[in-house]
Design an enzyme around this catalytic site. Sequence first.
Site, short mmCIF file in Angstrom:
data_model
loop_
_atom_site.label_atom_id
_atom_site.label_comp_id
_atom_site.label_asym_id
_atom_site.label_seq_id
_atom_site.Cartn_x
_atom_site.Cartn_y
_atom_site.Cartn_z
N LYS A 41 14.25 26.05 50.14
CA LYS A 41 13.70 27.20 49.41
C LYS A 41 12.18 27.21 49.55
CE LYS A 41 15.55 29.68 45.51
NZ LYS A 41 16.13 29.65 44.19
N SER A 129 11.83 32.88 36.93
CA SER A 129 10.88 31.87 37.41
C SER A 129 9.95 32.47 38.46
CB SER A 129 11.63 30.68 38.00
OG SER A 129 12.41 30.05 37.02
O1 PNS Z 1 18.41 29.17 39.49
P1 PNS Z 1 19.13 29.64 40.72
O2 PNS Z 1 18.23 29.58 41.93
O3 PNS Z 1 19.79 30.98 40.54
O4 PNS Z 1 20.30 28.58 40.95
C1 PNS Z 1 21.18 28.71 42.02
C2 PNS Z 1 22.03 27.43 42.16
C3 PNS Z 1 21.13 26.23 42.31
C4 PNS Z 1 22.89 27.28 40.94
C5 PNS Z 1 22.90 27.61 43.42
O5 PNS Z 1 22.11 27.97 44.51
C6 PNS Z 1 23.70 26.36 43.75
O6 PNS Z 1 24.70 26.08 43.12
N1 PNS Z 1 23.20 25.59 44.75
C7 PNS Z 1 23.83 24.38 45.21
C8 PNS Z 1 24.51 24.59 46.59
C9 PNS Z 1 25.80 25.35 46.39
O7 PNS Z 1 26.73 24.86 45.80
N2 PNS Z 1 25.80 26.62 46.86
C10 PNS Z 1 26.82 27.60 46.52
C11 PNS Z 1 28.03 27.54 47.33
S1 PNS Z 1 29.19 28.64 46.58
#
Ligand code: PNS
Length: 164
Positions: A41, A129
């Site tokens: 990111k 954020s």
């Molecule tokens: O605060 P955010 O950026 O909306 O959080 C997003 C988050 C971290 C919850 C999401 O990107 C996530 O679960 N990332 C870990 C990798 C993953 O599992 N990706 C989704 C596959 S369905």
Amino acid sequence: MVHAVYPGSFDPLHNGHVDVIRRAGRIFEHLTVAVANNPHKSSQLFSVEERVSIIEEVIKDLPGVYVDSFDGLLADYMKQKRATVIVKGLRAISDFEYELQMAHLNRQLNPNVETTFIMTATRWSYVSSTRVKEIARFGADVSKLVPRVTLRMLQGRYPEATAG
Ligand code: PNS
């Protein structure tokens, strides 16, 4: 005991997140706020360790609420921790499409997991954020949008950020 996980980037933690943590903490006896380590990111401001330390400060008086970080897929982290409920905050209908897709994918990856949604309090529904970082970067006051510890960290990063 149900182990619930509230995952996110939390870069940085703002008042909308705190509202969801407090309310989820009242529902679930064991709640882990899980900071995703996503080095790809590009807009990342704080390290995972910094984000965790901000959350530690905010949850220290909340019983049953913990903080952790994870790499890789959330579905795998849930398996590892034997956690069965994902908590997500919903600010607006625009969040829903993305969250619905994630909920379905996470359930396919780990069928033992249910995703639940907490509607962010209206007063924080416009806070993100990304916007907090942008406002602080230009030196404007974000003290009404974030907890004190986040404000301190933002002032360290952007010394011109208003003291509030
Ligand atoms: O605060 P955010 O950026 O909306 O959080 C997003 C988050 C971290 C919850 C999401 O990107 C996530 O679960 N990332 C870990 C990798 C993953 O599992 N990706 C989704 C596959 S369905």
